[in-house]
Design a protein around this motif. Structure first.
Motif, mmCIF file in Angstrom:
data_model
loop_
_atom_site.group_PDB
_atom_site.id
_atom_site.type_symbol
_atom_site.label_atom_id
_atom_site.label_comp_id
_atom_site.label_asym_id
_atom_site.label_seq_id
_atom_site.Cartn_x
_atom_site.Cartn_y
_atom_site.Cartn_z
ATOM 1 N N GLU A 194 -5.883 -5.992 2.653
ATOM 2 C CA GLU A 194 -7.309 -5.020 2.708
ATOM 3 C C GLU A 194 -7.802 -4.196 3.095
ATOM 4 N N PRO B 4 -9.689 -7.656 -5.585
ATOM 5 C CA PRO B 4 -8.377 -7.469 -4.013
ATOM 6 C C PRO B 4 -9.643 -7.516 -2.898
ATOM 7 N N THR C 269 0.586 -0.777 0.511
ATOM 8 C CA THR C 269 0.017 -0.131 -0.077
ATOM 9 C C THR C 269 1.165 1.093 0.517
#
Length: 357
Positions: free
Chosen positions: A303, A297, A194
């Motif tokens: 996530e 995702p 990320t």
């Protein structure tokens, strides 16, 4: 002329007491209680009965009139509502309820719903009336959608969930049959990267009715990448900071993770990024990569961990990347394994892991 109510009420005190205990609605209990008070002589007048029951004197008079005309059955008969029918027909309400229950519902405003109702049911409803029905009665409101790629293959995503258990069983069998099997069995990781930057992360704020919240932001686009992996079953985590995304950084990450957990077979679920598929990669011993379907995702629970971290960083303003990194490190150190497990413990993964434990 004084009315002798005890003689006009046919039921006995005992019968009224029994009937009152059986009644399921408050109104009917009050009606029977009014008869009981008058029959037993506990209340000498209608005014006194009304005061004890917390109703108007005229209400008690109406009850007694119903009783004298049709007896107890007439008094206890539930009245149907005599109000005006609703402006929005029941079939329209049912259709709206079904429509807003769909995840892919595409209404962007209440005005669009007004047009939809008119097109599909030929019913013209005022904006205010429709808003009241949806917002207050049906508890519907505008929400930020969860983004899903238009290229996502739902069938492939569902197949991945179904076949994960079989895949893990095969991997365990191959590892057990290998010349140098893992001492501590299999550990399942969910891995991703990320981008974390100095540009202020904006999130919703709670304010009073009619108050528009204000959030201070900075437009600094310097950033770094956090490579991370979490174990849904135990809540363990492993992360490294890098300046960019490429296969070399990913190679370092895999090597470090393998060195940290050398006695386990580390199965790593991840996406189909180009640098994850590079031919230059040398997969370390005791590391196996499995790839989730493209544009999915939502299959990777890390996530949710990224979202949780960025929620903590929201509206934060940092002078430089070092200050931002220190904030993230401090937050990750305080993040317990129990919290990570609660965020990442998705059923389809845990049920697959339970079969190979």
């Amino acid at each position: 002329m004084k009315v002798n109510y005890p003689e006009r009420i046919e039921e006995t005190v005992t019968e009224l007491k029994t009937i009152m205990s059986r009644e399921g609605t408050i109104t009917n209990r009050q009606k029977v209680q009014a008869l009981y008070l008058l029959k037993s002589g506990s209340s000498p007048s209608i005014t006194n009965v009304a005061e004890l029951l917390g109703v108007h004197r005229i209400t008690v008079q109406r009850w007694l009139k119903q009783y004298s005309e049709g007896g107890l059955s007439s008094l206890l008969k539930l009245r149907c509502s005599t109000g005006r029918p609703r402006v929005i027909p029941q079939e329209v309400i049912a259709g709206l309820s079904k429509k807003i229950s769909e995840e892919n519902c595409e209404f962007k405003s209440y005005k669009e719903i007004v047009v939809w109702v008119e097109d599909n049911y030929q019913v013209s409803v005022k904006y205010q009336t429709l808003h009241k029905q949806l917002h207050y009665r049906m508890k519907a409101k505008l929400k930020v959608p969860r983004p899903v790629s238009n290229k996502k293959d739902e069938l492939a995503a569902n197949e991945f969930k179904k076949k994960l258990e079989k895949l893990l069983k095969v991997l365990c069998w191959l590892e057990y049959a290998s010349p140098n099997p893992s001492k501590k069995g299999l550990k399942y990781w969910c891995q991703d990267e990320t981008r974390i930057g100095l540009k202020t992360i904006e999130r919703r704020k709670i304010t009073g009715c009619g108050i528009k919240p204000i959030g201070k932001v900075q437009w600094n686009f310097k950033a770094y990448y956090l490579y991370g992996a979490i174990a849904p079953q135990t809540g363990e985590s492993f992360g490294l900071e890098f300046s960019h995304l490429d296969s070399m950084c990913f190679q370092i990450f895999l090597d470090k993770l393998a060195a940290e957990y050398p006695e386990q077979l580390n199965v790593i679920q991840r996406d189909n990024g180009r640098f994850h598929l590079s031919s230059k990669l040398k997969i370390p011993e005791k590391v196996l990569l499995i790839f989730q379907p493209p544009y999915s995702p939502q299959l990777n629970p890390i996530e949710r961990v990224w979202h949780y971290i960025k929620q903590e960083l929201s509206w934060g303003i940092y002078d430089n990347l070092d200050a931002l990194k220190q904030k993230v490190r401090s937050f990750m150190e305080d993040l317990s394994t129990e919290k990570i497990a609660s965020l990442a413990g998705w059923d389809y993964i845990l049920s697959a892991l339970d079969t190979v434990a």
